[in-house]
Design a protein around this motif. Sequence first.
Motif, PDB file in Angstrom:
ATOM      1  N   UNK A  49       3.186   5.198  28.453  1.00  0.00           N
ATOM      2  CA  UNK A  49       3.829   6.329  27.768  1.00  0.00           C
ATOM      3  C   UNK A  49       4.102   7.441  28.775  1.00  0.00           C
ATOM      4  N   UNK A  50       5.141   8.220  28.497  1.00  0.00           N
ATOM      5  CA  UNK A  50       5.550   9.297  29.401  1.00  0.00           C
ATOM      6  C   UNK A  50       5.315  10.647  28.742  1.00  0.00           C
ATOM      7  N   UNK A 103       4.669  12.737  33.762  1.00  0.00           N
ATOM      8  CA  UNK A 103       3.289  12.226  33.798  1.00  0.00           C
ATOM      9  C   UNK A 103       3.247  10.956  32.970  1.00  0.00           C
ATOM     10  N   UNK A 104       2.687   9.897  33.519  1.00  0.00           N
ATOM     11  CA  UNK A 104       2.625   8.610  32.816  1.00  0.00           C
ATOM     12  C   UNK A 104       1.177   8.295  32.479  1.00  0.00           C
ATOM     13  N   UNK A 105       0.941   7.983  31.224  1.00  0.00           N
ATOM     14  CA  UNK A 105      -0.379   7.555  30.745  1.00  0.00           C
ATOM     15  C   UNK A 105      -0.309   6.068  30.423  1.00  0.00           C
ATOM     16  N   UNK A 124      10.212  -2.103  32.721  1.00  0.00           N
ATOM     17  CA  UNK A 124      10.770  -2.128  34.071  1.00  0.00           C
ATOM     18  C   UNK A 124      12.065  -1.312  34.129  1.00  0.00           C
ATOM     19  N   UNK A 125      12.892  -1.465  33.129  1.00  0.00           N
ATOM     20  CA  UNK A 125      14.160  -0.726  33.113  1.00  0.00           C
ATOM     21  C   UNK A 125      13.925   0.768  32.942  1.00  0.00           C
ATOM     22  N   UNK A 126      12.910   1.155  32.153  1.00  0.00           N
ATOM     23  CA  UNK A 126      12.575   2.576  31.990  1.00  0.00           C
ATOM     24  C   UNK A 126      12.099   3.179  33.310  1.00  0.00           C
ATOM     25  N   UNK A 142       3.165  23.785  29.513  1.00  0.00           N
ATOM     26  CA  UNK A 142       3.259  22.991  28.287  1.00  0.00           C
ATOM     27  C   UNK A 142       3.519  21.540  28.679  1.00  0.00           C
ATOM     28  N   UNK A 143       2.800  20.624  28.045  1.00  0.00           N
ATOM     29  CA  UNK A 143       3.005  19.190  28.275  1.00  0.00           C
ATOM     30  C   UNK A 143       3.447  18.572  26.955  1.00  0.00           C
ATOM     31  N   UNK A 144       4.639  17.999  26.953  1.00  0.00           N
ATOM     32  CA  UNK A 144       5.207  17.437  25.735  1.00  0.00           C
ATOM     33  C   UNK A 144       5.006  15.922  25.729  1.00  0.00           C
ATOM     34  N   UNK A 145       4.563  15.409  24.591  1.00  0.00           N
ATOM     35  CA  UNK A 145       4.248  13.979  24.469  1.00  0.00           C
ATOM     36  C   UNK A 145       4.831  13.446  23.163  1.00  0.00           C
ATOM     37  N   UNK A 146       5.025  12.166  23.096  1.00  0.00           N
ATOM     38  CA  UNK A 146       5.009  11.244  24.213  1.00  0.00           C
ATOM     39  C   UNK A 146       6.202  10.314  24.003  1.00  0.00           C
ATOM     40  N   UNK A 147       6.686   9.754  25.101  1.00  0.00           N
ATOM     41  CA  UNK A 147       7.858   8.880  25.074  1.00  0.00           C
ATOM     42  C   UNK A 147       7.418   7.472  25.455  1.00  0.00           C
TER      43      UNK A 147
END
Length: 560
Positions: free
Chosen positions: A474-475, A465-467, A521-523, A501-506
């Motif tokens: 953030x992922x 999931x991207x915010x 872009x690379x991510x 469960x949702x784990x944050x954040x990358x």
Amino acid sequence: MHVDAVAAWVSDLESTTRFVPSPLQSRKRRRSNPCKSQQLHKTRRVALTEMAARNHDDNPDTTKTTESKRMRTPSPSKRLFPADVYSSDADSPDELDECTPRPRQRIHPIPDLSLSYTNTLTAVATEDDLALQRRARSYAKQRSESHSRSQSQSQSQSASSARSTSPKKVTSLWDVGNGVTYMPLANTTASQREQLGRAGMALLDVLEDVADGPIFAASLRQELIEAGIEKIRQSQLDDDDDRPIEELKAELQTTLAINALSNRCAKNRDHESEWNNRVHTKVLELALGNDEAHVGFRSVATAKISSAFRPTHSPGLTTGKIVDYVIFLEPSRPARDIITSVIVSPSTSINHITYEALQTRPVAVSIETKTESRTVEEAKVQLGVWLAGQVARVEELIRQIALLETSKYGEEGTAGSHSSGREEWQGRVVPSPTHVHTQQPTPTPTTHSISPVITGLLSQIVFPLIDVQSENWSLFLGRVCTDTLISMSNPNMRKPASPIHIFHSIPLGNTANTVQTYRLIKSLKALRAWVDVELRMWWDKVLGINDSLVNATSCIHDTA
């Protein structure tokens, strides 16, 4: 009373009544309120008449003078307007009696000629005015209080309305399905592996490598300097990127354009749709390309969760949540054939939304965008509800495919096929897909017996999931809880049955500057590769490709 005393009183009376308006003004005032004027002059006339009578008794010598003055005929103006006697032309108080006679009223006599008499006359003259003023002030006060109450009620209603439409707290997701919980990503590798499983840990490792590794092609260094990006560390240059220089230059120009548009949107506080159209879409195009042979993306800002998979929720939470973009997986031909057989009507889909372009394409990554005027908490609620609907759809899909597969094996068994091979599934002896037993039919699994299969399959994958908050990306990683075995035999089962469960954040990067945009872009390219490999393998397992349902059940005890 002596004549001199009377004369002194008249002089004093004239000096205290010089404020009386002119005859013309008196005439206008009387016409506007004749009753008040008549009452005022009657009071004065009676009082002065009694005083004159006392003067006559005390001094007989003045009788002749008084009688001669009474014989005079007052002028018409004096007869019509008694207030004129207060002018300097009045000869004596006796002329007050020559006014036009009117009905007598009960008037209390004035005992003496002190200063209180003048105050009494003024009080009589202003009594009606004061009453009117008091009523006016009372009415104005009532109007003011009423307006204040109305304004207070209006503000209270507005505040109540604002509270009812404000974004819900993340804690409200505890009541969605069997619970959607946001948790921080652990700090240690062992804990992260326990949280994310094998597939999730593989994605995390790749993204960490992107964050710490090179981002620019080494052959592009001169073009970067010419573009004003002079602070380039050697560790940021990638010697393995051997793409053509023209492709690298085009990527650089697009990146610089994204930076300029992002800064413009941030400066002007543009709306979310402007960010999406001018910035976010360009980022996804640059990272994912327009070739949808394996992975692609769509704008789904109008796609809502289907009613069949809408999560069970508390009354205070609206579950019609939507997101802005999705990255989808283009299935292989065998997978598409199975998906087509599962979709029994044009209104159904492999996904939890009825979006025609994604009817046979599984949603891989969900993206929610916000501007700085919207909170991260609101985005978390939307993503949590969206993921709950997606998990509910996958639960139903696994159950449906499991029943179809076992039904097919049962039919083969009753047709007389011979086999000596057996597999054990949940303590039951069931035929192997290649060696079907001839003596007894395949037992049809119940909903309760399928539930471990669903839990096992769902726990093997993570849902990215991207915010996006303006320029920052953030992922989050959602995963079905592995320590809870869902029960699907309950007729009142909540949707989804699996706790999440949702784990944050990358952090993935941002569009504020060129270095971070290249990192972003690379991510996203690394995420695209993970979808094409790890997530595709998982979907093939869900759909029963290459492995039968019996062999796939080996994942029941596999918690990665």
